[in-house]
Design a protein around this motif. Structure first.
Motif, PDB file in Angstrom:
ATOM      1  N   ALA A 187      -0.835  18.029  -7.466  1.00  0.00           N
ATOM      2  CA  ALA A 187      -0.098  17.860  -8.722  1.00  0.00           C
ATOM      3  C   ALA A 187       1.289  17.265  -8.465  1.00  0.00           C
ATOM      4  N   HIS A 188       1.954  17.737  -7.421  1.00  0.00           N
ATOM      5  CA  HIS A 188       3.304  17.266  -7.088  1.00  0.00           C
ATOM      6  C   HIS A 188       3.281  15.791  -6.701  1.00  0.00           C
ATOM      7  N   ALA A 189       2.271  15.404  -5.920  1.00  0.00           N
ATOM      8  CA  ALA A 189       2.210  14.034  -5.403  1.00  0.00           C
ATOM      9  C   ALA A 189       1.774  13.043  -6.495  1.00  0.00           C
ATOM     10  N   GLY A 190       0.901  13.480  -7.392  1.00  0.00           N
ATOM     11  CA  GLY A 190       0.343  12.544  -8.363  1.00  0.00           C
ATOM     12  C   GLY A 190      -0.636  11.611  -7.667  1.00  0.00           C
ATOM     13  N   VAL A 191      -1.818  12.108  -7.381  1.00  0.00           N
ATOM     14  CA  VAL A 191      -2.789  11.410  -6.531  1.00  0.00           C
ATOM     15  C   VAL A 191      -3.086   9.990  -7.010  1.00  0.00           C
ATOM     16  N   MET A 227       0.842  -1.207   0.000  1.00  0.00           N
ATOM     17  CA  MET A 227       0.000   0.000   0.000  1.00  0.00           C
ATOM     18  C   MET A 227       0.869   1.247   0.000  1.00  0.00           C
ATOM     19  N   ARG A 228       0.476   2.203  -0.817  1.00  0.00           N
ATOM     20  CA  ARG A 228       1.135   3.514  -0.801  1.00  0.00           C
ATOM     21  C   ARG A 228       0.116   4.550  -0.333  1.00  0.00           C
ATOM     22  N   TYR A 229       0.486   5.270   0.729  1.00  0.00           N
ATOM     23  CA  TYR A 229      -0.422   6.244   1.334  1.00  0.00           C
ATOM     24  C   TYR A 229       0.051   7.664   1.033  1.00  0.00           C
ATOM     25  N   LEU A 230      -0.926   8.547   0.828  1.00  0.00           N
ATOM     26  CA  LEU A 230      -0.677   9.977   0.677  1.00  0.00           C
ATOM     27  C   LEU A 230      -1.285  10.664   1.898  1.00  0.00           C
ATOM     28  N   ILE A 231      -0.477  11.408   2.646  1.00  0.00           N
ATOM     29  CA  ILE A 231      -0.956  11.999   3.903  1.00  0.00           C
ATOM     30  C   ILE A 231      -1.045  13.511   3.759  1.00  0.00           C
ATOM     31  N   LEU A 232      -2.275  14.017   3.923  1.00  0.00           N
ATOM     32  CA  LEU A 232      -2.588  15.425   3.665  1.00  0.00           C
ATOM     33  C   LEU A 232      -3.229  16.022   4.913  1.00  0.00           C
ATOM     34  N   SER A 233      -2.771  17.212   5.320  1.00  0.00           N
ATOM     35  CA  SER A 233      -3.343  17.801   6.536  1.00  0.00           C
ATOM     36  C   SER A 233      -3.418  19.317   6.458  1.00  0.00           C
ATOM     37  N   ASP A 234      -4.397  19.859   7.166  1.00  0.00           N
ATOM     38  CA  ASP A 234      -4.483  21.310   7.403  1.00  0.00           C
ATOM     39  C   ASP A 234      -4.378  22.128   6.113  1.00  0.00           C
ATOM     40  N   MET A 235      -5.303  21.852   5.205  1.00  0.00           N
ATOM     41  CA  MET A 235      -5.355  22.637   3.957  1.00  0.00           C
ATOM     42  C   MET A 235      -5.890  24.041   4.211  1.00  0.00           C
ATOM     43  N   HIS A 236      -6.819  24.174   5.155  1.00  0.00           N
ATOM     44  CA  HIS A 236      -7.300  25.489   5.596  1.00  0.00           C
ATOM     45  C   HIS A 236      -7.769  26.392   4.456  1.00  0.00           C
ATOM     46  N   GLY A 237      -8.514  25.824   3.520  1.00  0.00           N
ATOM     47  CA  GLY A 237      -9.119  26.656   2.477  1.00  0.00           C
ATOM     48  C   GLY A 237      -8.121  27.330   1.560  1.00  0.00           C
ATOM     49  N   ASN A 238      -6.919  26.815   1.484  1.00  0.00           N
ATOM     50  CA  ASN A 238      -5.894  27.381   0.596  1.00  0.00           C
ATOM     51  C   ASN A 238      -5.817  26.515  -0.662  1.00  0.00           C
ATOM     52  N   TRP A 239      -6.573  26.900  -1.671  1.00  0.00           N
ATOM     53  CA  TRP A 239      -6.654  26.079  -2.877  1.00  0.00           C
ATOM     54  C   TRP A 239      -5.346  26.068  -3.657  1.00  0.00           C
ATOM     55  N   GLU A 240      -4.677  27.210  -3.746  1.00  0.00           N
ATOM     56  CA  GLU A 240      -3.442  27.255  -4.521  1.00  0.00           C
ATOM     57  C   GLU A 240      -2.415  26.264  -3.946  1.00  0.00           C
ATOM     58  N   ALA A 241      -2.326  26.193  -2.634  1.00  0.00           N
ATOM     59  CA  ALA A 241      -1.385  25.268  -2.002  1.00  0.00           C
ATOM     60  C   ALA A 241      -1.818  23.814  -2.211  1.00  0.00           C
TER      61      ALA A 241
END
Ligand code: ZN
Length: 245
Positions: A21-25, A1-15
């Protein structure tokens, strides 16, 4: 299994867009989203839409999600955070507000030895900064590997025969997990980093290889700032993005 861990986006769409894009979902088996999709930033709908569109995911709520959803009064928030939460509640499409309201609390056990939480596995709203915080978690929470968010500081706590080790994680890097050790890992924040590196932060975990990697991604900060200013949100929320605090 390969996991992508994402946190605290806080409504920042550009980030968030830059990280996806960088991770390649598509190359990941499962995305683990540690909460605080919204609050602070001026693009809550874009972020919630993108989380909902992740093909395979486990997502839990953060403290800002709770305040935006009206599940918490936000009494502990400073003025700018509370104003942003109220603006976000009013700005979210009905279906996205419902989605945020229905996000489950952590901790969630994703696999037999893998858990996620927003703050601490012992209290979803608690901050894990010190080895004392980590010590209590290692005593009372069983999974070998736990990803947490909330502090917006990429960090690593490990428990081995020699005790607890704490590391602040700078830039890009990776760690080969040791079989006889336990880990608490914070990927940092995508939408509002606070370790004086303004680039968006995230982690990946290759279970087969036993390797956790951390990444920083530059994004058009000026665009995120302009959206915040144009939305009439407190200017401090735009200014801090440039310095990563
Ligand atoms: Zn947060």
């Amino acid at each position: 299994m390969r996991y992508l861990i994402l946190s605290d986006m806080h409504g920042n769409w550009e980030a968030f867009e830059a990280v996806l894009a960088h991770a390649g979902v598509e190359s990941f088996d499962l995305a683990l989203v540690l909460g605080d999709l919204v609050g602070y930033g001026a693009s809550p709908n874009e972020v919630v839409d993108a989380v909902r569109a992740l093909p395979r995911q486990v997502t839990i709520r953060g403290n800002h999600d709770k305040v935006v959803a009206g599940l918490d009064s936000g009494a502990s928030f400073n003025h700018a955070a509370l104003e942003a939460a109220r603006w976000t509640t009013a700005s979210l499409k009905a279906e996205n507000l419902r989605h945020v309201t229905e996000l489950p609390p952590g901790p969630t056990v994703v696999a037999p030895d893998l858990a996620i939480c927003h703050g601490s596995p012992l209290d979803e709203d608690a901050y894990v900064f010190s080895e004392y915080d980590a010590h209590e978690i290692f005593l009372r929470h069983q999974p070998r590997l736990t990803f947490f968010g909330h502090t917006h500081v990429p960090s690593l706590f490990s428990l081995g025969p020699g005790g607890i080790d704490v590391q602040a994680l700078r830039g890009d890097g990776s760690l080969a997990l040791e079989a006889d050790m336990r880990y608490l890992l914070n990927p940092g924040s995508i939408g509002q980093p606070r370790d004086r590196d303004p680039r968006a932060a995230y982690m990946t975990y290759d279970e087969g290889a036993g390797v956790v990697s951390w990444w920083r991604v530059a994004y058009p900060i000026d665009q995120a700032q302009r959206r915040i200013v144009e939305a009439g949100l407190p200017s401090i929320l735009a200014e801090r993005l440039a310095v990563g605090i």
